[in-house]
Design a protein around this motif. Structure first.
Motif, PDB file in Angstrom:
ATOM      1  N   ASN A  76       0.846  -1.188   0.000  1.00  0.00           N
ATOM      2  CA  ASN A  76       0.000   0.000   0.000  1.00  0.00           C
ATOM      3  C   ASN A  76       0.886   1.243   0.000  1.00  0.00           C
ATOM      4  OD1 ASN A  76      -1.712   2.150   0.593  1.00  0.00           O
ATOM      5  ND2 ASN A  76      -2.420   1.317   2.535  1.00  0.00           N
ATOM      6  N   ASP A  77       0.919   1.934  -1.129  1.00  0.00           N
ATOM      7  CA  ASP A  77       1.617   3.217  -1.230  1.00  0.00           C
ATOM      8  C   ASP A  77       0.625   4.275  -1.702  1.00  0.00           C
ATOM      9  OD1 ASP A  77       3.998   4.797  -1.031  1.00  0.00           O
ATOM     10  OD2 ASP A  77       4.184   4.751  -3.212  1.00  0.00           O
ATOM     11  N   SER A  78      -0.544   4.284  -1.057  1.00  0.00           N
ATOM     12  CA  SER A  78      -1.621   5.186  -1.442  1.00  0.00           C
ATOM     13  C   SER A  78      -1.226   6.649  -1.335  1.00  0.00           C
ATOM     14  CB  SER A  78      -2.869   4.919  -0.584  1.00  0.00           C
ATOM     15  OG  SER A  78      -3.938   5.742  -1.004  1.00  0.00           O
ATOM     16  N   LYS A  79      -0.238   6.960  -0.516  1.00  0.00           N
ATOM     17  CA  LYS A  79       0.239   8.334  -0.352  1.00  0.00           C
ATOM     18  C   LYS A  79       0.874   8.870  -1.631  1.00  0.00           C
ATOM     19  CE  LYS A  79       1.502  11.887   2.310  1.00  0.00           C
ATOM     20  NZ  LYS A  79       1.077  13.101   1.632  1.00  0.00           N
ATOM     21  N   ALA A  80       1.213   8.004  -2.569  1.00  0.00           N
ATOM     22  CA  ALA A  80       1.824   8.420  -3.833  1.00  0.00           C
ATOM     23  C   ALA A  80       0.763   9.072  -4.716  1.00  0.00           C
ATOM     24  CB  ALA A  80       2.474   7.234  -4.536  1.00  0.00           C
ATOM     25  N   THR A  81       0.539  10.359  -4.501  1.00  0.00           N
ATOM     26  CA  THR A  81      -0.531  11.075  -5.190  1.00  0.00           C
ATOM     27  C   THR A  81      -0.063  11.787  -6.455  1.00  0.00           C
ATOM     28  OG1 THR A  81      -0.214  13.027  -3.794  1.00  0.00           O
ATOM     29  CG2 THR A  81      -1.841  11.384  -3.052  1.00  0.00           C
ATOM     30  N   ASN A  82       1.197  11.562  -6.849  1.00  0.00           N
ATOM     31  CA  ASN A  82       1.690  12.131  -8.109  1.00  0.00           C
ATOM     32  C   ASN A  82       2.770  11.203  -8.659  1.00  0.00           C
ATOM     33  OD1 ASN A  82       4.331  12.930  -6.997  1.00  0.00           O
ATOM     34  ND2 ASN A  82       3.173  14.480  -5.892  1.00  0.00           N
ATOM     35  N   ALA A  83       3.187  11.469  -9.875  1.00  0.00           N
ATOM     36  CA  ALA A  83       4.152  10.595 -10.540  1.00  0.00           C
ATOM     37  C   ALA A  83       5.496  10.567  -9.817  1.00  0.00           C
ATOM     38  CB  ALA A  83       4.332  11.021 -11.993  1.00  0.00           C
ATOM     39  N   ASP A  84       5.941  11.703  -9.283  1.00  0.00           N
ATOM     40  CA  ASP A  84       7.230  11.715  -8.578  1.00  0.00           C
ATOM     41  C   ASP A  84       7.212  10.778  -7.381  1.00  0.00           C
ATOM     42  OD1 ASP A  84       8.404  13.491 -10.342  1.00  0.00           O
ATOM     43  OD2 ASP A  84       7.957  15.256  -9.113  1.00  0.00           O
ATOM     44  N   ALA A  85       6.119  10.764  -6.640  1.00  0.00           N
ATOM     45  CA  ALA A  85       6.008   9.866  -5.481  1.00  0.00           C
ATOM     46  C   ALA A  85       5.911   8.411  -5.930  1.00  0.00           C
ATOM     47  CB  ALA A  85       4.806  10.252  -4.632  1.00  0.00           C
ATOM     48  N   ALA A  86       5.161   8.151  -6.992  1.00  0.00           N
ATOM     49  CA  ALA A  86       5.035   6.782  -7.508  1.00  0.00           C
ATOM     50  C   ALA A  86       6.375   6.281  -8.042  1.00  0.00           C
ATOM     51  CB  ALA A  86       3.965   6.715  -8.590  1.00  0.00           C
ATOM     52  N   ARG A  87       7.200   7.173  -8.553  1.00  0.00           N
ATOM     53  CA  ARG A  87       8.522   6.798  -9.066  1.00  0.00           C
ATOM     54  C   ARG A  87       9.322   6.063  -8.001  1.00  0.00           C
ATOM     55  NH1 ARG A  87      12.229   7.456 -12.640  1.00  0.00           N
ATOM     56  NH2 ARG A  87      10.953   8.712 -14.022  1.00  0.00           N
ATOM     57  N   GLN A  88       9.284   6.557  -6.777  1.00  0.00           N
ATOM     58  CA  GLN A  88      10.065   5.940  -5.697  1.00  0.00           C
ATOM     59  C   GLN A  88       9.608   4.506  -5.443  1.00  0.00           C
ATOM     60  OE1 GLN A  88      12.689   7.754  -4.911  1.00  0.00           O
ATOM     61  NE2 GLN A  88      11.775   9.238  -6.291  1.00  0.00           N
ATOM     62  N   ALA A  89       8.311   4.290  -5.462  1.00  0.00           N
ATOM     63  CA  ALA A  89       7.785   2.942  -5.230  1.00  0.00           C
ATOM     64  C   ALA A  89       8.118   2.013  -6.390  1.00  0.00           C
ATOM     65  CB  ALA A  89       6.282   3.003  -5.010  1.00  0.00           C
ATOM     66  N   LEU A  90       7.891   2.476  -7.615  1.00  0.00           N
ATOM     67  CA  LEU A  90       8.172   1.639  -8.787  1.00  0.00           C
ATOM     68  C   LEU A  90       9.646   1.280  -8.873  1.00  0.00           C
ATOM     69  CD1 LEU A  90       5.903   3.412 -11.418  1.00  0.00           C
ATOM     70  CD2 LEU A  90       5.606   1.107 -10.530  1.00  0.00           C
ATOM     71  N   ALA A  91      10.510   2.197  -8.475  1.00  0.00           N
ATOM     72  CA  ALA A  91      11.953   1.950  -8.527  1.00  0.00           C
ATOM     73  C   ALA A  91      12.419   0.997  -7.433  1.00  0.00           C
ATOM     74  CB  ALA A  91      12.713   3.274  -8.428  1.00  0.00           C
ATOM     75  N   SER A  92      11.579   0.728  -6.463  1.00  0.00           N
ATOM     76  CA  SER A  92      11.954  -0.120  -5.329  1.00  0.00           C
ATOM     77  C   SER A  92      11.887  -1.613  -5.625  1.00  0.00           C
ATOM     78  CB  SER A  92      11.052   0.183  -4.127  1.00  0.00           C
ATOM     79  OG  SER A  92      11.251   1.504  -3.692  1.00  0.00           O
ATOM     80  N   TYR A  93      11.236  -1.990  -6.704  1.00  0.00           N
ATOM     81  CA  TYR A  93      11.044  -3.398  -7.032  1.00  0.00           C
ATOM     82  C   TYR A  93      11.448  -3.656  -8.483  1.00  0.00           C
ATOM     83  CZ  TYR A  93       8.171  -3.212  -2.836  1.00  0.00           C
ATOM     84  OH  TYR A  93       7.729  -3.028  -1.559  1.00  0.00           O
ATOM     85  N   PRO A  94      12.028  -4.825  -8.767  1.00  0.00           N
ATOM     86  CA  PRO A  94      12.409  -5.119 -10.153  1.00  0.00           C
ATOM     87  C   PRO A  94      11.205  -5.363 -11.063  1.00  0.00           C
ATOM     88  CG  PRO A  94      12.930  -6.970  -8.731  1.00  0.00           C
ATOM     89  CD  PRO A  94      12.469  -5.867  -7.836  1.00  0.00           C
ATOM     90  N   LYS A  95      10.082  -5.829 -10.466  1.00  0.00           N
ATOM     91  CA  LYS A  95       8.873  -6.111 -11.242  1.00  0.00           C
ATOM     92  C   LYS A  95       7.667  -5.924 -10.335  1.00  0.00           C
ATOM     93  CE  LYS A  95       7.420 -10.304 -12.080  1.00  0.00           C
ATOM     94  NZ  LYS A  95       7.173 -11.650 -12.552  1.00  0.00           N
ATOM     95  N   VAL A  96       6.631  -5.255 -10.849  1.00  0.00           N
ATOM     96  CA  VAL A  96       5.418  -5.030 -10.060  1.00  0.00           C
ATOM     97  C   VAL A  96       4.179  -5.265 -10.905  1.00  0.00           C
ATOM     98  CG1 VAL A  96       6.478  -3.317  -8.525  1.00  0.00           C
ATOM     99  CG2 VAL A  96       5.270  -2.547 -10.563  1.00  0.00           C
ATOM    100  N   ARG A  97       3.123  -5.573 -10.209  1.00  0.00           N
ATOM    101  CA  ARG A  97       1.770  -5.521 -10.759  1.00  0.00           C
ATOM    102  C   ARG A  97       1.201  -4.242 -10.156  1.00  0.00           C
ATOM    103  NH1 ARG A  97       1.071  -9.787 -13.959  1.00  0.00           N
ATOM    104  NH2 ARG A  97       2.610 -11.390 -13.557  1.00  0.00           N
TER     105      ARG A  97
END
Length: 165
Positions: free
Chosen positions: A30-51
């Motif tokens: 749950n990274d619901s706090k990611a309310t913009n692309a910059d915040a989502a970038r950090q989460a997406l970069a944390s894993y090699p593969k995501v759904r």
């Protein structure tokens, strides 16, 4: 307790890269706090593969700034007002499923993750990191995160009930 021990036992903050559950080899984050692309970038970069569960009320620029991370997206599960625009941005970059609701997105992402594992794949991550405001479907990011948690808990309960049968 010293500071190192405190860090090792700190559970993290709700709605910020919070592991809600491990269902078998699927981590649901749950990274619901990611309310913009910059915040989502950090989460997406944390894993090699995501759904990736994304969408809501799009902010200026949408998710175009994340294209370098699209190869990490095994599949995107889109919700909310931004779903159509996000699908166009992701077109040809990652598979997209139009889910509409949080419940549908969690169920679809988990089912795809479990199927990939059953086919001999590695551990999977289902990541809610919407890159959007929540106001189309939820009062705020916290309510959106709680809807994710509720969907995950319902999924966990159904897995438990299936295992008991």
């Amino acid at each position: 307790m010293d500071s190192a021990e405190g860090l090792m036992t700190f559970p993290g903050l709700a709605h910020r890269m919070e592991t809600v559950a491990m269902l078998g080899r699927v981590r649901l984050v749950n990274d619901s706090k990611a309310t913009n692309a910059d915040a989502a970038r950090q989460a997406l970069a944390s894993y090699p593969k995501v759904r990736w569960i994304a969408g809501g009320v799009q902010k200026a620029g949408g998710i175009e700034s994340l294209t370098d991370l699209f190869p990490r997206v095994a599949s995107a599960y889109l919700i909310g007002e931004a779903a159509g625009d996000f699908a166009r941005t992701l077109d040809g970059q990652a598979p997209v499923r139009m889910c509409g609701t949080m419940q549908a997105a969690v169920e679809a992402a988990y089912a795809d993750a479990a199927a990939a594992i059953a086919d001999g794949g590695e551990d999977e991550v289902v990541l809610l990191s919407p890159a959007c405001a929540s106001f189309d479907q939820f009062a705020d990011f916290e309510a959106r995160g709680e809807a994710f948690r509720a969907a995950v808990n319902a999924l966990a309960a159904s897995q438990t009930n299936r295992g008991a049968a």
